[in-house]
Design an enzyme around this catalytic site. Structure first.
Site, PDB file in Angstrom:
ATOM      1  N   HIS A   1       0.795  -1.239   0.000  1.00 59.57           N
ATOM      2  CA  HIS A   1       0.000   0.000   0.000  1.00 59.57           C
ATOM      3  C   HIS A   1       0.821   1.279   0.000  1.00 59.57           C
ATOM      4  O   HIS A   1       0.255   2.360   0.139  1.00 59.57           O
ATOM      5  CB  HIS A   1      -0.934   0.039   1.214  1.00 59.57           C
ATOM      6  CG  HIS A   1      -2.036  -0.955   1.163  1.00 59.57           C
ATOM      7  ND1 HIS A   1      -3.276  -0.680   0.627  1.00 59.57           N
ATOM      8  CD2 HIS A   1      -2.088  -2.232   1.571  1.00 59.57           C
ATOM      9  CE1 HIS A   1      -4.053  -1.747   0.725  1.00 59.57           C
ATOM     10  NE2 HIS A   1      -3.356  -2.707   1.293  1.00 59.57           N
TER      11      HIS A   1
ATOM     12  N   LYS B   1      -8.121  14.134   4.873  1.00 54.54           N
ATOM     13  CA  LYS B   1      -7.283  12.943   4.900  1.00 54.54           C
ATOM     14  C   LYS B   1      -6.296  13.102   6.030  1.00 54.54           C
ATOM     15  O   LYS B   1      -6.196  14.184   6.619  1.00 54.54           O
ATOM     16  CB  LYS B   1      -6.555  12.733   3.569  1.00 54.54           C
ATOM     17  CG  LYS B   1      -5.931  13.983   2.978  1.00 54.54           C
ATOM     18  CD  LYS B   1      -5.400  13.746   1.563  1.00 54.54           C
ATOM     19  CE  LYS B   1      -6.409  13.999   0.468  1.00 54.54           C
ATOM     20  NZ  LYS B   1      -6.594  12.906  -0.466  1.00 54.54           N
ATOM     21  N   ARG B   2      -5.538  12.033   6.339  1.00 54.52           N
ATOM     22  CA  ARG B   2      -4.506  12.160   7.354  1.00 54.52           C
ATOM     23  C   ARG B   2      -3.575  13.316   6.984  1.00 54.52           C
ATOM     24  O   ARG B   2      -3.308  13.581   5.815  1.00 54.52           O
ATOM     25  CB  ARG B   2      -3.703  10.848   7.453  1.00 54.52           C
ATOM     26  CG  ARG B   2      -4.427   9.774   8.201  1.00 54.52           C
ATOM     27  CD  ARG B   2      -4.728  10.157   9.619  1.00 54.52           C
ATOM     28  NE  ARG B   2      -3.549  10.156  10.438  1.00 54.52           N
ATOM     29  CZ  ARG B   2      -3.295   9.284  11.407  1.00 54.52           C
ATOM     30  NH1 ARG B   2      -4.167   8.320  11.680  1.00 54.52           N
ATOM     31  NH2 ARG B   2      -2.202   9.369  12.125  1.00 54.52           N
TER      32      ARG B   2
ATOM     33  N   LYS C   1       1.065  14.434   1.495  1.00 54.87           N
ATOM     34  CA  LYS C   1      -0.284  14.752   1.017  1.00 54.87           C
ATOM     35  C   LYS C   1      -0.470  16.256   0.785  1.00 54.87           C
ATOM     36  O   LYS C   1      -1.448  16.690   0.205  1.00 54.87           O
ATOM     37  CB  LYS C   1      -1.333  14.254   2.012  1.00 54.87           C
ATOM     38  CG  LYS C   1      -1.399  12.726   2.102  1.00 54.87           C
ATOM     39  CD  LYS C   1      -2.433  12.288   3.120  1.00 54.87           C
ATOM     40  CE  LYS C   1      -2.446  10.789   3.384  1.00 54.87           C
ATOM     41  NZ  LYS C   1      -3.142  10.006   2.347  1.00 54.87           N
TER      42      LYS C   1
ATOM     43  N   THR D   1      -8.440   6.927  -1.828  1.00 52.85           N
ATOM     44  CA  THR D   1      -9.771   6.358  -2.051  1.00 52.85           C
ATOM     45  C   THR D   1     -10.850   7.415  -1.834  1.00 52.85           C
ATOM     46  O   THR D   1     -11.950   7.297  -2.362  1.00 52.85           O
ATOM     47  CB  THR D   1     -10.041   5.152  -1.122  1.00 52.85           C
ATOM     48  OG1 THR D   1      -9.520   5.451   0.170  1.00 52.85           O
ATOM     49  CG2 THR D   1      -9.367   3.900  -1.651  1.00 52.85           C
TER      50      THR D   1
ATOM     51  N   LYS E   1     -14.619   8.671  -3.701  1.00 62.14           N
ATOM     52  CA  LYS E   1     -15.879   8.971  -3.007  1.00 62.14           C
ATOM     53  C   LYS E   1     -16.432  10.331  -3.452  1.00 62.14           C
ATOM     54  O   LYS E   1     -17.632  10.481  -3.686  1.00 62.14           O
ATOM     55  CB  LYS E   1     -15.661   8.947  -1.488  1.00 62.14           C
ATOM     56  CG  LYS E   1     -15.272   7.552  -0.987  1.00 62.14           C
ATOM     57  CD  LYS E   1     -14.708   7.540   0.428  1.00 62.14           C
ATOM     58  CE  LYS E   1     -14.036   6.186   0.672  1.00 62.14           C
ATOM     59  NZ  LYS E   1     -13.176   6.154   1.850  1.00 62.14           N
TER      60      LYS E   1
HETATM   61  C1  NBG Z   1      -2.470   3.785   1.969  1.00 55.41           C
HETATM   62  C2  NBG Z   1      -2.092   4.672   0.797  1.00 55.41           C
HETATM   63  C3  NBG Z   1      -3.321   5.211   0.102  1.00 55.41           C
HETATM   64  C4  NBG Z   1      -4.213   4.059  -0.288  1.00 55.41           C
HETATM   65  C5  NBG Z   1      -4.517   3.217   0.925  1.00 55.41           C
HETATM   66  C6  NBG Z   1      -5.353   2.013   0.592  1.00 55.41           C
HETATM   67  C7  NBG Z   1      -1.031   2.943   3.768  1.00 55.41           C
HETATM   68  C8  NBG Z   1       0.245   2.266   4.120  1.00 55.41           C
HETATM   69  N1  NBG Z   1      -1.260   3.179   2.478  1.00 55.41           N
HETATM   70  O1  NBG Z   1      -2.953   5.933  -1.038  1.00 55.41           O
HETATM   71  O2  NBG Z   1      -1.291   5.729   1.236  1.00 55.41           O
HETATM   72  O3  NBG Z   1      -5.400   4.530  -0.856  1.00 55.41           O
HETATM   73  O4  NBG Z   1      -3.327   2.746   1.516  1.00 55.41           O
HETATM   74  O5  NBG Z   1      -4.737   1.251  -0.386  1.00 55.41           O
HETATM   75  O6  NBG Z   1      -1.798   3.247   4.639  1.00 55.41           O
END
Ligand code: NBG
Length: 867
Positions: A405, A600-601, A606, A711, A715
């Protein structure tokens, strides 16, 4: 009762794994003619006692009232919204249990191949509304609840989010569970039942993020789970591992703790299939540690029982960073060991030889967190089942699948070898053995290439040495995938390049992430959902499970009447958000402005910083305009929400800058009709459900190549919000799907990033020269326009020096993209067309499509419909 303990048994290897089954899984015996035998008592009496799902309003209200009377021991006189929610939830839970029980029984009977999704995080959010929608009972419940004198919306608000995750990775796991059940696939989730989920975020008057624990279970019983106190496994830590002949070993001593199962029902949409999410809770094995107790060390015995309970007490709040903390490694082993013991037990019940294990079991690793499943399954097969190494390795590598991920270096898990040796001595032996066989094979293919051996080894040299979990996950898996096209390509060409060269490209593939349209359209945007059903002239149960049907909305973009309805819904969603801000923060939002959202976080990659600096730039520009010029400006409200890891100083400073910039900008009478900024505290799934349907545009502006997928971008677009973004992650595929003229792209592309970083390092150009408008913004911040400028110095320095995330490089094109957004928004009709076309083209991003890709291309499992 007294029982005598033989001291010789203390610390000896675990007893054979077994547990008494109660609630599910019995399969009936048959007589000679093949007819099923009723297990006990009078069949008719039993069957008269059976109930089915309550679908009519009178039986629903009856069930709610019964729960008020009995489960809650209350009456109509003393029932508040919370009590009414609990009674209604218990009533829905009864229905879910019926379906769940039937599903589990059906799966056991059919014994199909099953897939197990191992994820350290499941960010489920609220369940009540989702369960009602999936059961197709929302309207009946609404009517019943109204009849009982309550308001549905108020009851929905009573539920606390289950926030057992940090961000996208955990929410993805939740979406995949919804899709697995909706697609009738035999998939179970395995995770941990943390006592404390992701912390609650508070914002101090200075703009500082403060963290508070989230004791989400404190309110008493959680209606959405079923404690399975009979399903327990013993998990060992520490001790010694003694090698025996024939590759086996005896691991003994150390600490043993108990894993107790809690089952969470996962209803599919318009199907009986209700899957299971099994969460483990840790408990001391016998109240306290007998080893220490026998030695007369009572204090230590109690301490150790506390340490057993501590394992599942809290979710680690770090996103994209690893810390090498012992407790985290304990969590990972505790969870994989309990899950595998459960999976192996279920497999053994089928009565097949272990060589058939991969025909019945697929295990998906959600990132590297469950990588210990690989050495653990090896340990079970070799030490407990006495299977030779080669056969065991074949079984493992045909069963396990790994999803990566992120390619960010700070997020790639590594564990210090000394810690592993201490905590999991047997696993460390196995890892060394895997490494030896593996490196010998590499040497054979690339003789004498020592650099390559060092790069690929499972062990990274250094002080201390470290185990590279991504390498272990990769070589122990049958398939490895990334989560969007670009990301999967980066996995293949960067972090796992050597492995692709060694194993060939076919093992490495892509499954682009998806989101469940049930929660992220039907539930969060009911009016839009209704308009879609009305327009397509089909029941929502059809298009919600076949999202490509949205394409049929395309011609309606040309229909003025439809556009009017579409725009009116967006407007009401904006008002709903404004109402939320008014009631929670006491602030009045201008709902006639464009709503611009980034949620987002908080993370440097980001680039919330880019956004807030852009906002300040806009503010400065407005301040310089004449009144006449300002009249032409498109009013904008900018929303931020998100949590920063508690130890992530720079991310917390960004929050502080946003909050303080908002304070100054929102108070300026000259500009406040044209620009306001809000930081909404304590971002959660539930807050996202209010924000997303209200957005006109949303921002996904990571440095190219850093956001694996994203993601929330999906949405927003599904809800007709347009996207401002960099050419990164799933943004790229969204643009392909909806048409590039419907998104606002800017910024450098991935291949340029490394060169730019090199230039920053060795040939730096001052920001004043490179990007004067940005330099001006930075100066305003430094000079104290938004409170003590000195506070922001470390944040500003990340941009002025090195600028690893390329803010100075992308700032101008970012401002340009926002100007294009303003321009496009002037033509309202055209904007609505873009919005409709965006939604209509989002079919690909359903998590149903994604989960079916996993099921078909990786796991090789098929739907098993419960009749
Ligand atoms: C996160 C990514 C996102 C991705 C999500 C789900 C982790 C390690 N990765 O871009 O930064 O959408 O995983 O796949 O949390």
């Amino acid at each position: 009762m007294t029982s005598v303990i033989d001291p010789k048994t203390i610390g000896k290897p675990v007893r054979p794994r077994r547990h008494v089954r109660t609630l599910t899984g019995y399969t009936p015996e048959t007589d000679e003619s093949g007819k099923e035998k009723w297990p006990r008592g009078d069949e008719k009496t039993w069957k008269e006692g059976f109930r089915s799902v309550n679908t009519e309003v009178p039986s629903i209200t009856k069930s709610i009232v019964n729960h008020v009377q009995t489960s809650l021991a209350r009456q109509a006189y003393n029932l508040d919204d919370l009590g009414a929610y609990q009674a209604a939830a218990l009533s829905v839970r009864d229905d879910l249990i019926l379906n769940w029980n039937e599903t589990q029984m059906h799966y056991t009977r059919k014994a199909p191949k099953r897939a197990y999704y191992l994820s350290l995080e499941f960010l489920m959010g609220r369940t009540f509304d989702n369960a009602l929608l999936n059961l197709g009972l929302k309207e009946q419940y609404r009517e019943g609840i109204t009849k009982l004198g309550f308001n549905m919306e108020d009851l929905l608000e009573q539920e606390r989010d289950a926030a057992l995750g940090n961000g996208g990775l955990g929410r993805l796991a939740a979406c995949y569970l919804d899709s697995s059940a909706s697609q009738e696939l035999p998939v179970w989730g395995y995770g941990l039942r943390y006592q404390y989920g992701i912390f609650q975020q508070l914002i101090s008057p200075e703009g500082q993020q403060l963290e508070q624990p989230d004791p989400w279970l404190a309110g008493g019983e959680n209606p959405w789970e079923l404690p399975r106190l009979d399903v327990t496994y013993e998990v060992r830590f520490y001790g010694t591992a003694e090698r025996l002949p024939e590759g086996r070993a005896l691991w003994q001593g150390g600490q043993e703790v108990l894993a107790v199962a809690y089952d969470v029902m996962v209803p599919g949409c318009y199907t009986k299939n209700t899957n299971n999410l099994r969460l483990w809770e840790s408990k001391p094995k016998r109240g306290f540690d007998l080893n220490s107790f026998n030695a007369g060390d009572y204090e230590h015995a109690v301490e150790s029982s506390n340490s057993a309970a501590a394992i599942t007490s809290v979710l680690y709040p770090n996103d994209h960073t690893t810390f090498g903390k012992e407790l985290r490694l304990k969590q990972q082993y505790f969870w994989t060991a309990a899950s595998l013991a459960d999976i192996v037990r279920r497999f053994k019940n089928i009565g097949k030889p272990f060589s058939a294990f991969p025909d019945y079991v697929a295990i998906q690793l959600n990132d590297t967190h469950p990588t210990l499943a690989i050495p653990e399954l090896m340990r079970i097969l070799i030490d407990e089942e006495e299977i030779p190494w080669g056969k065991a390795w074949d079984i493992v590598t045909n069963t396990v699948f790994y999803t990566n991920h992120t390619v960010l270096p700070e997020a790639l898990e590594k564990w210090p070898v000394p810690l592993m040796e201490h905590l999991l001595p047997r696993h460390m032996q196995i890892i060394y053995d895997i490494n030896l066989f593996f490196l010998q094979a590499v040497e054979k293919k690339f003789p004498g290439d020592r650099d390559r051996l060092a790069r690929m080894s499972l062990i990274e040299e250094g002080f201390p040495k470290q185990v590279r979990m991504a390498h272990l996950a990769c070589i122990g898996s049958r398939k490895v995938n990334g989560v969007a096209e670009l990301h999967s390509e980066l996995v293949r060409t960067t972090i796992l390049k050597d492995f692709v060269e060694f194993e060939g490209p076919s093992k490495f593939s892509n499954v682009t992430n998806g989101i469940t349209p049930r929660r992220w359209l039907d539930q969060c945007n009911p009016e839009l959902s209704a308009l879609i059903s009305k327009t397509l002239k089909v029941d929502k149960s059809v298009w919600l499970k076949d999202l490509d049907k949205l394409k049929e909305l395309l011609p309606y973009a040309e229909d003025a009447g439809f556009r009017k309805e579409w725009a009116a819904i967006k407007q009401r969603n904006k008002e709903r958000l404004a109402h939320h801000v008014q009631t929670t923060l006491g602030l009045t939002v201008n709902t006639h402005a464009m709503f611009d959202v980034q949620i987002k976080r908080l993370h440097e990659y980001k680039r919330q910083t880019l956004n807030i600096l852009g906002v300040i730039h806009r503010y400065l520009t407005l301040k310089q305009m004449t009144a006449a010029e300002r009249k032409k400006v498109n009013p904008r409200v900018v929303f931020f929400a998100g949590k920063a890891a508690p130890g992530y100083y720079i991310a917390k400073l960004t929050i502080r800058l946003i909050v303080n910039a908002a304070r100054i900008i929102n108070a300026d009478p000259e500009t406040r009709d044209l620009l306001t900024v809000y930081f909404l505290p304590d971002y959660s799934v539930s807050l996202a459900e209010v924000l997303i349907p209200a957005s006109d545009i949303s921002q996904h502006i990571s440095t190219a190549g850093t956001e694996a997928s994203g993601t929330s971008n999906m949405k927003f677009c599904l809800n007709g919000g347009l996207l401002v973004g960099t050419v990164d992650g799933a943004n790229i595929e969204i643009a392909e799907a909806v048409g590039e003229n419907n998104v606002f792209f800017f910024g450098h592309l991935t291949p340029a990033v490394e060169d730019l970083r090199y230039q920053h390092m060795y040939h730096p150009v001052p920001v004043e020269e490179k990007c004067p408008p940005l330099a001006k913004v930075l100066d305003c911040v430094a000079s104290g326009m938004f409170g003590d400028g000195g506070v922001y110095e470390p944040l500003l320095n990340t941009i002025r020096q090195h600028d690893y995330y390329l803010i100075t490089e992308d700032f101008e094109s970012y401002i340009g993209a926002l100007a294009m957004v303003d321009q496009a928004y002037l033509d309202k009709e055209e904007w609505i067309k873009k919005s409709i076309r965006t939604t209509a083209n989002m079919g690909k991003f359903s998590s149903d499509r994604a989960i079916l890709e996993y099921a078909e291309s990786f796991w090789n499992i098929e739907p098993v419909k419960v009749a």
